[in-house]
Design a protein around this motif. Structure first.
Motif, PDB file in Angstrom:
ATOM      1  N   GLU A 159      29.571 -10.691  27.618  1.00 15.27           N
ATOM      2  CA  GLU A 159      29.057 -11.628  26.514  1.00 15.27           C
ATOM      3  C   GLU A 159      28.389 -12.956  27.355  1.00 15.27           C
ATOM      4  O   GLU A 159      27.155 -13.239  27.285  1.00 15.27           O
ATOM      5  N   GLU A 160      29.211 -13.195  28.495  1.00 13.97           N
ATOM      6  CA  GLU A 160      28.529 -14.333  29.332  1.00 13.97           C
ATOM      7  C   GLU A 160      27.581 -13.721  30.294  1.00 13.97           C
ATOM      8  O   GLU A 160      26.506 -14.549  30.434  1.00 13.97           O
ATOM      9  N   ILE A 161      27.572 -12.494  30.624  1.00  9.43           N
ATOM     10  CA  ILE A 161      26.458 -11.955  31.324  1.00  9.43           C
ATOM     11  C   ILE A 161      25.029 -12.150  30.811  1.00  9.43           C
ATOM     12  O   ILE A 161      23.930 -12.432  30.906  1.00  9.43           O
ATOM     13  N   GLU A 162      25.295 -11.499  29.358  1.00 11.21           N
ATOM     14  CA  GLU A 162      24.170 -11.358  28.496  1.00 11.21           C
ATOM     15  C   GLU A 162      23.471 -12.667  27.999  1.00 11.21           C
ATOM     16  O   GLU A 162      22.334 -12.820  28.248  1.00 11.21           O
ATOM     17  N   GLU A 163      24.456 -13.599  27.855  1.00  7.93           N
ATOM     18  CA  GLU A 163      23.818 -15.128  27.677  1.00  7.93           C
ATOM     19  C   GLU A 163      22.965 -15.719  28.992  1.00  7.93           C
ATOM     20  O   GLU A 163      22.226 -16.248  28.575  1.00  7.93           O
ATOM     21  N   LYS A 164      23.684 -15.435  30.014  1.00  7.20           N
ATOM     22  CA  LYS A 164      23.048 -16.040  31.199  1.00  7.20           C
ATOM     23  C   LYS A 164      21.501 -15.225  31.439  1.00  7.20           C
ATOM     24  O   LYS A 164      20.625 -15.924  31.760  1.00  7.20           O
ATOM     25  N   VAL A 165      21.638 -14.029  31.395  1.00  6.13           N
ATOM     26  CA  VAL A 165      20.408 -13.415  31.355  1.00  6.13           C
ATOM     27  C   VAL A 165      19.284 -13.670  30.283  1.00  6.13           C
ATOM     28  O   VAL A 165      18.144 -13.957  30.778  1.00  6.13           O
ATOM     29  N   LYS A 166      19.744 -13.758  29.180  1.00  8.83           N
ATOM     30  CA  LYS A 166      18.681 -14.141  28.176  1.00  8.83           C
ATOM     31  C   LYS A 166      18.323 -15.488  28.323  1.00  8.83           C
ATOM     32  O   LYS A 166      17.191 -15.833  28.162  1.00  8.83           O
ATOM     33  N   GLY A 167      19.370 -16.300  28.746  1.00  9.90           N
ATOM     34  CA  GLY A 167      18.966 -17.828  29.163  1.00  9.90           C
ATOM     35  C   GLY A 167      17.869 -17.906  30.129  1.00  9.90           C
ATOM     36  O   GLY A 167      16.923 -18.802  29.992  1.00  9.90           O
ATOM     37  N   LYS A 221      21.080 -16.671  42.700  1.00 12.56           N
ATOM     38  CA  LYS A 221      21.666 -18.003  42.398  1.00 12.56           C
ATOM     39  C   LYS A 221      22.618 -18.233  41.106  1.00 12.56           C
ATOM     40  O   LYS A 221      23.413 -18.777  41.366  1.00 12.56           O
ATOM     41  N   ILE A 222      22.216 -17.266  40.271  1.00 12.52           N
ATOM     42  CA  ILE A 222      23.259 -17.407  39.072  1.00 12.52           C
ATOM     43  C   ILE A 222      24.697 -16.501  39.351  1.00 12.52           C
ATOM     44  O   ILE A 222      25.880 -16.953  38.976  1.00 12.52           O
ATOM     45  N   PHE A 223      24.277 -15.433  39.490  1.00 11.61           N
ATOM     46  CA  PHE A 223      25.575 -14.304  39.932  1.00 11.61           C
ATOM     47  C   PHE A 223      26.097 -14.093  41.168  1.00 11.61           C
ATOM     48  O   PHE A 223      27.025 -13.577  41.190  1.00 11.61           O
ATOM     49  N   GLY A 224      25.385 -14.691  42.350  1.00 15.06           N
ATOM     50  CA  GLY A 224      25.981 -14.634  43.679  1.00 15.06           C
ATOM     51  C   GLY A 224      25.773 -13.310  44.301  1.00 15.06           C
ATOM     52  O   GLY A 224      26.499 -12.947  45.340  1.00 15.06           O
ATOM     53  N   PHE A 225      24.698 -12.457  43.968  1.00 13.57           N
ATOM     54  CA  PHE A 225      24.590 -11.081  44.700  1.00 13.57           C
ATOM     55  C   PHE A 225      23.009 -10.909  44.846  1.00 13.57           C
ATOM     56  O   PHE A 225      22.086 -11.479  44.000  1.00 13.57           O
ATOM     57  N   LYS A 226      22.395 -10.209  45.789  1.00 16.06           N
ATOM     58  CA  LYS A 226      21.115  -9.903  45.904  1.00 16.06           C
ATOM     59  C   LYS A 226      20.901  -8.412  45.210  1.00 16.06           C
ATOM     60  O   LYS A 226      21.880  -7.530  45.601  1.00 16.06           O
ATOM     61  N   ILE A 227      19.885  -8.214  44.271  1.00 17.71           N
ATOM     62  CA  ILE A 227      19.389  -7.152  43.891  1.00 17.71           C
ATOM     63  C   ILE A 227      19.028  -6.071  45.007  1.00 17.71           C
ATOM     64  O   ILE A 227      17.885  -6.695  45.856  1.00 17.71           O
ATOM     65  N   LYS A 228      19.320  -5.114  45.078  1.00 14.29           N
ATOM     66  CA  LYS A 228      18.585  -3.951  45.877  1.00 14.29           C
ATOM     67  C   LYS A 228      17.799  -3.391  45.192  1.00 14.29           C
ATOM     68  O   LYS A 228      17.980  -2.467  44.022  1.00 14.29           O
ATOM     69  N   PRO A 229      16.478  -3.187  45.547  1.00 13.78           N
ATOM     70  CA  PRO A 229      15.390  -2.308  44.709  1.00 13.78           C
ATOM     71  C   PRO A 229      15.648  -0.812  44.357  1.00 13.78           C
ATOM     72  O   PRO A 229      15.683  -0.454  43.452  1.00 13.78           O
ATOM     73  N   GLU A 230      16.378  -0.269  45.382  1.00  8.26           N
ATOM     74  CA  GLU A 230      16.825   1.157  45.164  1.00  8.26           C
ATOM     75  C   GLU A 230      17.783   1.232  44.067  1.00  8.26           C
ATOM     76  O   GLU A 230      17.869   2.414  43.671  1.00  8.26           O
ATOM     77  N   GLU A 231      18.615   0.337  44.025  1.00  5.46           N
ATOM     78  CA  GLU A 231      19.674   0.118  42.790  1.00  5.46           C
ATOM     79  C   GLU A 231      19.138   0.069  41.349  1.00  5.46           C
ATOM     80  O   GLU A 231      19.840   0.414  40.541  1.00  5.46           O
ATOM     81  N   MET A 232      17.648  -0.390  41.531  1.00  2.95           N
ATOM     82  CA  MET A 232      17.196  -0.870  40.072  1.00  2.95           C
ATOM     83  C   MET A 232      16.178   0.417  39.485  1.00  2.95           C
ATOM     84  O   MET A 232      15.775   0.084  38.404  1.00  2.95           O
ATOM     85  N   THR A 233      16.081   1.438  40.277  1.00  2.99           N
ATOM     86  CA  THR A 233      15.042   2.501  39.889  1.00  2.99           C
ATOM     87  C   THR A 233      15.403   3.009  38.655  1.00  2.99           C
ATOM     88  O   THR A 233      14.663   3.487  37.931  1.00  2.99           O
ATOM     89  N   THR A 292      15.728  -0.541  30.517  1.00  3.02           N
ATOM     90  CA  THR A 292      15.939  -1.549  29.526  1.00  3.02           C
ATOM     91  C   THR A 292      16.529  -2.827  29.894  1.00  3.02           C
ATOM     92  O   THR A 292      17.489  -2.902  30.695  1.00  3.02           O
ATOM     93  N   LEU A 293      16.636  -3.875  28.920  1.00  8.87           N
ATOM     94  CA  LEU A 293      17.474  -5.090  29.238  1.00  8.87           C
ATOM     95  C   LEU A 293      18.956  -4.758  29.250  1.00  8.87           C
ATOM     96  O   LEU A 293      19.655  -5.208  30.148  1.00  8.87           O
ATOM     97  N   GLY A 294      19.350  -3.736  28.379  1.00  9.36           N
ATOM     98  CA  GLY A 294      20.728  -3.591  28.220  1.00  9.36           C
ATOM     99  C   GLY A 294      21.335  -2.885  29.710  1.00  9.36           C
ATOM    100  O   GLY A 294      22.290  -3.250  30.190  1.00  9.36           O
ATOM    101  N   GLN A 295      20.512  -2.054  30.380  1.00  7.40           N
ATOM    102  CA  GLN A 295      20.742  -1.173  31.604  1.00  7.40           C
ATOM    103  C   GLN A 295      20.648  -2.378  32.468  1.00  7.40           C
ATOM    104  O   GLN A 295      21.623  -2.270  33.732  1.00  7.40           O
TER     105      GLN A 295
END
Length: 80
Positions: A4-12, A51-63, A67-70
């Motif tokens: 819930e906290e993750i979804e709240e921060k993402v939506k925010g 900044k919010i979650f403290g990790f860097k997104i790796k493009p290859e992990e996002m392929t 969806t927003l849920g994913q």
């Protein structure tokens, strides 16, 4: 951090930084097609997530993240 906290921060940050409508931010919403997130938005998202979650997104992990849920699943897997 709970799901819930993750979804709240993402939506925010999607409402504040990307100027999306809260009503559009449902788990099934396609990031590109439904929410209109483009490559420039992804650059912003990478910075915001770091900044919010403290990790860097790796493009290859996002392929497979379509969806927003994913996207929230992905963040949960990193901070959980």
């Amino acid at each position: 951090m709970t799901r819930e906290e993750i979804e709240e921060k993402v939506k925010g940050f999607m409402i504040e930084e990307l100027e999306l409508e809260e009503d559009d931010l449902v788990a099934e919403a396609l990031l590109k097609d439904d929410l209109g997130i483009d490559s420039l938005d992804y650059v912003d998202i990478v910075v915001i997530v770091d900044k919010i979650f403290g990790f860097k997104i790796k493009p290859e992990e996002m392929t497979d993240v379509k969806t927003l849920g994913q996207f929230c699943d992905y963040i949960e897997s990193k901070v959980g």
